[in-house]
Design a protein around this motif. Structure first.
Motif, PDB file in Angstrom:
ATOM      1  N   ALA A  16       0.826  -1.215   0.000  1.00 39.53           N
ATOM      2  CA  ALA A  16       0.000   0.000   0.000  1.00 39.53           C
ATOM      3  C   ALA A  16       0.855   1.259   0.000  1.00 39.53           C
ATOM      4  CB  ALA A  16      -0.936  -0.005   1.206  1.00 39.53           C
ATOM      5  N   GLY A  17       2.033   1.182   0.592  1.00 37.02           N
ATOM      6  CA  GLY A  17       2.891   2.353   0.701  1.00 37.02           C
ATOM      7  C   GLY A  17       3.880   2.523  -0.434  1.00 37.02           C
ATOM      8  N   ALA A  18       3.791   1.700  -1.452  1.00 28.89           N
ATOM      9  CA  ALA A  18       4.733   1.767  -2.569  1.00 28.89           C
ATOM     10  C   ALA A  18       3.968   1.839  -3.890  1.00 28.89           C
ATOM     11  CB  ALA A  18       5.644   0.536  -2.558  1.00 28.89           C
ATOM     12  N   ALA A  19       4.670   2.253  -4.916  1.00 26.33           N
ATOM     13  CA  ALA A  19       4.063   2.343  -6.247  1.00 26.33           C
ATOM     14  C   ALA A  19       4.474   1.130  -7.071  1.00 26.33           C
ATOM     15  CB  ALA A  19       4.503   3.626  -6.934  1.00 26.33           C
ATOM     16  N   HIS A  20       3.613   0.138  -7.110  1.00 24.67           N
ATOM     17  CA  HIS A  20       3.836  -1.079  -7.901  1.00 24.67           C
ATOM     18  C   HIS A  20       5.187  -1.739  -7.618  1.00 24.67           C
ATOM     19  CE1 HIS A  20       0.657   0.997 -10.202  1.00 24.67           C
ATOM     20  NE2 HIS A  20       0.205  -0.232 -10.373  1.00 24.67           N
ATOM     21  N   PRO A  21       5.440  -2.100  -6.370  1.00 20.30           N
ATOM     22  CA  PRO A  21       6.724  -2.732  -6.058  1.00 20.30           C
ATOM     23  C   PRO A  21       6.816  -4.137  -6.648  1.00 20.30           C
ATOM     24  CG  PRO A  21       5.265  -2.933  -4.188  1.00 20.30           C
ATOM     25  CD  PRO A  21       4.565  -2.062  -5.204  1.00 20.30           C
ATOM     26  N   ASP A  62       8.151  -7.951 -16.472  1.00 20.19           N
ATOM     27  CA  ASP A  62       8.803  -8.653 -17.576  1.00 20.19           C
ATOM     28  C   ASP A  62       8.638 -10.152 -17.339  1.00 20.19           C
ATOM     29  OD1 ASP A  62      10.929  -9.531 -15.821  1.00 20.19           O
ATOM     30  OD2 ASP A  62      11.964  -7.637 -16.173  1.00 20.19           O
ATOM     31  N   ARG A  63       9.322 -10.962 -18.107  1.00 20.98           N
ATOM     32  CA  ARG A  63       9.111 -12.416 -18.017  1.00 20.98           C
ATOM     33  C   ARG A  63       9.481 -12.993 -16.656  1.00 20.98           C
ATOM     34  NH1 ARG A  63      11.833 -14.965 -23.115  1.00 20.98           N
ATOM     35  NH2 ARG A  63      11.079 -16.844 -22.066  1.00 20.98           N
ATOM     36  N   ARG A  64      10.337 -12.318 -15.918  1.00 26.63           N
ATOM     37  CA  ARG A  64      10.802 -12.844 -14.633  1.00 26.63           C
ATOM     38  C   ARG A  64      10.317 -12.052 -13.429  1.00 26.63           C
ATOM     39  NH1 ARG A  64      16.973 -13.316 -14.407  1.00 26.63           N
ATOM     40  NH2 ARG A  64      16.288 -13.694 -12.294  1.00 26.63           N
ATOM     41  N   THR A  65       9.748 -10.876 -13.657  1.00 23.91           N
ATOM     42  CA  THR A  65       9.449  -9.970 -12.547  1.00 23.91           C
ATOM     43  C   THR A  65       7.981  -9.595 -12.520  1.00 23.91           C
ATOM     44  OG1 THR A  65      11.661  -9.052 -12.851  1.00 23.91           O
ATOM     45  CG2 THR A  65      10.155  -7.826 -11.429  1.00 23.91           C
ATOM     46  N   ASN A  66       7.374  -9.766 -11.356  1.00 22.58           N
ATOM     47  CA  ASN A  66       5.993  -9.345 -11.140  1.00 22.58           C
ATOM     48  C   ASN A  66       5.969  -8.068 -10.321  1.00 22.58           C
ATOM     49  OD1 ASN A  66       4.735 -11.600 -12.407  1.00 22.58           O
ATOM     50  ND2 ASN A  66       5.196 -12.823 -10.614  1.00 22.58           N
ATOM     51  N   TYR A  67       4.878  -7.324 -10.462  1.00 18.39           N
ATOM     52  CA  TYR A  67       4.649  -6.185  -9.580  1.00 18.39           C
ATOM     53  C   TYR A  67       3.391  -6.471  -8.768  1.00 18.39           C
ATOM     54  CZ  TYR A  67       0.795  -4.516 -12.496  1.00 18.39           C
ATOM     55  OH  TYR A  67      -0.393  -4.432 -13.172  1.00 18.39           O
ATOM     56  N   TYR A  68       3.254  -5.736  -7.682  1.00 19.99           N
ATOM     57  CA  TYR A  68       2.094  -5.872  -6.811  1.00 19.99           C
ATOM     58  C   TYR A  68       1.504  -4.494  -6.577  1.00 19.99           C
ATOM     59  CZ  TYR A  68       3.941 -10.507  -6.195  1.00 19.99           C
ATOM     60  OH  TYR A  68       4.391 -11.784  -6.437  1.00 19.99           O
ATOM     61  N   ALA A  69       0.190  -4.407  -6.570  1.00 22.67           N
ATOM     62  CA  ALA A  69      -0.494  -3.134  -6.353  1.00 22.67           C
ATOM     63  C   ALA A  69      -1.702  -3.371  -5.452  1.00 22.67           C
ATOM     64  CB  ALA A  69      -0.937  -2.537  -7.677  1.00 22.67           C
ATOM     65  N   ILE A  70      -1.916  -2.454  -4.557  1.00 19.41           N
ATOM     66  CA  ILE A  70      -3.056  -2.551  -3.644  1.00 19.41           C
ATOM     67  C   ILE A  70      -4.347  -2.351  -4.451  1.00 19.41           C
ATOM     68  CG2 ILE A  70      -3.039  -0.098  -3.022  1.00 19.41           C
ATOM     69  CD1 ILE A  70      -3.426  -2.699  -0.360  1.00 19.41           C
ATOM     70  N   THR A  71      -5.358  -3.118  -4.158  1.00 17.32           N
ATOM     71  CA  THR A  71      -6.651  -2.954  -4.821  1.00 17.32           C
ATOM     72  C   THR A  71      -7.515  -2.022  -3.973  1.00 17.32           C
ATOM     73  OG1 THR A  71      -7.652  -4.807  -3.653  1.00 17.32           O
ATOM     74  CG2 THR A  71      -6.567  -5.300  -5.773  1.00 17.32           C
ATOM     75  N   GLU A  72      -8.658  -1.670  -4.496  1.00 14.46           N
ATOM     76  CA  GLU A  72      -9.597  -0.846  -3.741  1.00 14.46           C
ATOM     77  C   GLU A  72     -10.021  -1.572  -2.459  1.00 14.46           C
ATOM     78  OE1 GLU A  72     -13.975   1.046  -4.486  1.00 14.46           O
ATOM     79  OE2 GLU A  72     -12.534   1.163  -6.142  1.00 14.46           O
ATOM     80  N   ALA A  73     -10.266  -2.870  -2.565  1.00 15.19           N
ATOM     81  CA  ALA A  73     -10.629  -3.655  -1.374  1.00 15.19           C
ATOM     82  C   ALA A  73      -9.476  -3.679  -0.372  1.00 15.19           C
ATOM     83  CB  ALA A  73     -11.004  -5.078  -1.780  1.00 15.19           C
ATOM     84  N   GLY A  74      -8.247  -3.743  -0.875  1.00 12.82           N
ATOM     85  CA  GLY A  74      -7.084  -3.717  -0.006  1.00 12.82           C
ATOM     86  C   GLY A  74      -6.946  -2.390   0.713  1.00 12.82           C
ATOM     87  N   GLU A  75      -7.155  -1.284  -0.017  1.00 11.87           N
ATOM     88  CA  GLU A  75      -7.106   0.044   0.597  1.00 11.87           C
ATOM     89  C   GLU A  75      -8.160   0.173   1.685  1.00 11.87           C
ATOM     90  OE1 GLU A  75      -7.445   3.062  -2.382  1.00 11.87           O
ATOM     91  OE2 GLU A  75      -5.518   2.552  -3.283  1.00 11.87           O
TER      92      GLU A  75
END
Length: 90
Positions: A16-21, A62-75
């Motif tokens: 939640a505190g990061a931008a697409h980590p 990319d093919r090896r790296t995922n990002y994570y983002a908070i959803t509205e439900a998560g917020e």
């Protein structure tokens, strides 16, 4: 959020505190907080749990790296948790 472990809640707060980590970014942040190494066998299954509960979105950088983002439900879950905690902590 009441069905998450403390570790899963901490992951949610970091995301939640990061931008697409990336997973590695989350790992580095959580290791700083816990002052110990977090292995992949602990990190990624717990990330998958918060994704499966629709609190976090998982995407691909990319093919090896995922990002994570908070959803509205998560917020909303984070906000509700903070409100609940604030009644006990000044």
């Amino acid at each position: 959020m009441d069905d998450l472990t403390g570790f899963q809640r901490d992951l949610l707060y970091v995301i939640a505190g990061a931008a697409h980590p990336s997973g590695q970014d989350v790992k580095e942040e959580i290791e700083q907080y816990y002052s110990s190494e977090i292995n992949h066998g602990r990190l990624y299954p717990n990330l998958d749990t918060v994704v499966n509960k629709d609190l976090v979105e998982k995407g691909q950088i990319d093919r090896r790296t995922n990002y994570y983002a908070i959803t509205e439900a998560g917020e909303q879950a984070v906000e509700e948790r903070q409100e609940w905690q604030s009644q006990y902590i000044d």
